[in-house]
Design a protein around this motif. Sequence first.
Motif, short mmCIF file in Angstrom:
data_model
loop_
_atom_site.label_atom_id
_atom_site.label_comp_id
_atom_site.label_asym_id
_atom_site.label_seq_id
_atom_site.Cartn_x
_atom_site.Cartn_y
_atom_site.Cartn_z
N ASP A 195 -44.13 15.65 37.94
CA ASP A 195 -45.19 15.70 36.94
C ASP A 195 -46.25 14.65 37.23
OD1 ASP A 195 -44.13 13.30 35.91
OD2 ASP A 195 -44.55 13.90 33.85
N LYS A 246 -48.60 11.93 35.37
CA LYS A 246 -48.61 11.28 34.04
C LYS A 246 -49.96 10.69 33.63
CE LYS A 246 -43.72 10.22 33.69
NZ LYS A 246 -43.21 10.52 35.03
N GLY A 280 -48.44 12.03 28.05
CA GLY A 280 -47.14 12.70 28.05
C GLY A 280 -46.93 13.49 29.34
N PHE A 320 -32.27 14.55 32.26
CA PHE A 320 -33.52 14.53 33.02
C PHE A 320 -33.50 13.22 33.79
CE2 PHE A 320 -38.43 14.44 31.86
CZ PHE A 320 -38.72 13.72 33.00
N ASN A 330 -33.76 10.69 30.73
CA ASN A 330 -34.10 11.28 29.44
C ASN A 330 -32.96 12.24 29.09
OD1 ASN A 330 -36.74 10.08 29.02
ND2 ASN A 330 -37.40 11.35 30.72
N ARG A 379 -33.09 15.08 27.47
CA ARG A 379 -33.72 16.35 27.06
C ARG A 379 -34.53 16.84 28.25
NH1 ARG A 379 -38.77 14.40 27.69
NH2 ARG A 379 -38.83 12.17 27.45
N GLY A 418 -38.12 17.77 30.16
CA GLY A 418 -39.43 17.13 30.15
C GLY A 418 -40.52 18.09 29.68
N ASP A 419 -41.62 17.50 29.28
CA ASP A 419 -42.80 18.29 28.92
C ASP A 419 -43.99 17.65 29.64
OD1 ASP A 419 -44.65 19.90 27.76
OD2 ASP A 419 -44.13 19.43 25.69
N PRO A 420 -44.60 18.26 30.63
CA PRO A 420 -44.67 19.70 30.91
C PRO A 420 -43.71 20.21 32.01
CG PRO A 420 -46.37 18.60 32.17
CD PRO A 420 -45.61 17.52 31.45
N GLU A 421 -42.69 19.44 32.41
CA GLU A 421 -41.81 19.92 33.49
C GLU A 421 -41.15 21.25 33.10
OE1 GLU A 421 -41.97 16.87 32.30
OE2 GLU A 421 -41.69 15.35 33.86
#
Length: 426
Positions: A214, A216, A228, A271, A287, A289, A291-294
Motif C-alpha cells: 500500500d 500511505k 489511511g 495483517f 494488525n 484485521r 487492511g484498507d485499501p489492501e
Amino acid sequence: MYNILLLGSGGREHAIAQKVSESPLCNQLFTAPGNPGTAQVGTNVSLDIVDFFKIEDYCKKHNIHWVIVGPEQPLVEGIYDYFKESPIRVFGPSKEASLLEGSKTFANDFMAKYNIPTGASKTFTFDQIEEGKQFIDDQSIPIVLKADGLAAGKGVLIIQSKEEAKEEFEKMLKGKFGDASRQVVVETFLDGVEFSVFAMTNGKEYILLPEAKDYKRIGEGDVGLNTGGMGAVSPVPFFDEALKTKVIEKIVSPTINGINEEGFDYYGFVFFGLILVGNEPYVIEYNVRMGDPETEVVFPRIDSDIISLMESCFEHRLNTVELSTNLASASTVMLVSGGYPETYEKNKLITMPPNVNKNQQYFFAGTKNDKGELRTNGGRVIACTAFGNDIQDAVLKSNEMAELVDFEAKYYRKDIGQDLFNYLKK
Ligand code: GLY
C-alpha cells in the motif's frame, strides 16, 4: 447457510461485503453501519460498532450466526470476549490477542519472546522522559517514535534530528495523541521496501491470502502526511518463492505458533506489515484485521468462497483448504477529499460513470446516500479497483476509473505502484 452481520463502513467493508454476498453459504448479509456500496449487496443497519449490547440484541432479533469485524476498534474493545459464551460467532480475535495491534509494546514483547525479526525498541512512560531523551541521544538518526496505542494510523513519526525527536517525544508523552501516546516506543529505523502479508487463522492453523503493497503518504513520490492509505497493488512482484518461504519460516509460522503458545483465542485475520531490508524481512507492525485499501485488491483476487474459508477456520479444518487465487494483477487508487488527511469538506455531490467494465469495481468508502444522491462523507471517498495483465496495466486502468468519477476537490495519487514497475521487467 449463514446470516451475517459485518461491522464497518469503509472501502474494506464494501470489498468484504461483496465477496460475502457472492457466497452460496450466505443467506442474509447485514452491514453496520455500512455505506452506499454495502447497501448494494446487503442491508445496512444503523448500529454503533462498539455498542455490543445493541449488536447482540440485533443479532438475536435477526437470527445472525456470525459477526465479521472489519476495523480494529471493536476487537480492541473486546467484541470477541463479549460474545464468547453465545452461539453467535465473532470472526476476529479476543481482546487480549488484539493487543498485537492495540499496543506496540505488547507486540514488541511478543516478537522478542518468539524470536520474530523486528527493529530494536524501548518503551518509555511519562515519568521516564529524561531517560528516554538520553536513549534518543544514543541512537543514530532517523529516530522512529511510535505511540504505543491506537492513533488512527497517525502515531508513527520518523524524525531526522535528535533535537526534534526529543521535542516530539515529550509532546507525545504529554498527550499529543491522547491516551495512545501515554507510552512511547523509540525504535531503530529500518531502511527498506514495505509490503504486507495476510493470513486467515484460528490460532493454530492458517492460510496465506494474496500479498499487497500500500501507499500511505498523501503526495506522489510517497511524500507528505501519512494517510489511511492512498492505493494498493497485488501481487507484489519482488515477493517471489524464496522470499515467501523466508517470510513463512521467520515470521508467519512463529507468529501463529506464538498465538497458540500464548493460548489466545484468535479466529480472524493477521495483517503482517513487513519491510524488506536487503534480503531480510522484518515486522514493522501487526494488525488484527484486514487492511484498507489492501482488502480492495486482496479480496477481489480470492476466487475461493470466503464463507467456506471462514467456516473451515471456525471448524479447525483450515489445513485441508487450498486457496484459489485469481492470477491477474489488481490495483486500487483511492479518491480522497481535497485537504485530507487534514481538514476537508464533506457533502459534495459525486457523479459516477454510467458503465463499469466487468474487470473493474468502485469500492465505496466515505460516501453517503442523501435522498437518492451520492455524496462525499469522509476523507477517503472511493477506491477504484481494476484488474490487469500486470500491476502496471492494472494501475493504468485504476487511474482511468479515477478520472471518470467527479466531485469537487477530488484528489488522487497518479503514481500508485510505480516504484514496482521496474521489477516487472526483470
Ligand atoms: N492501509 C493500512 C491499514 O489498513 O492499516
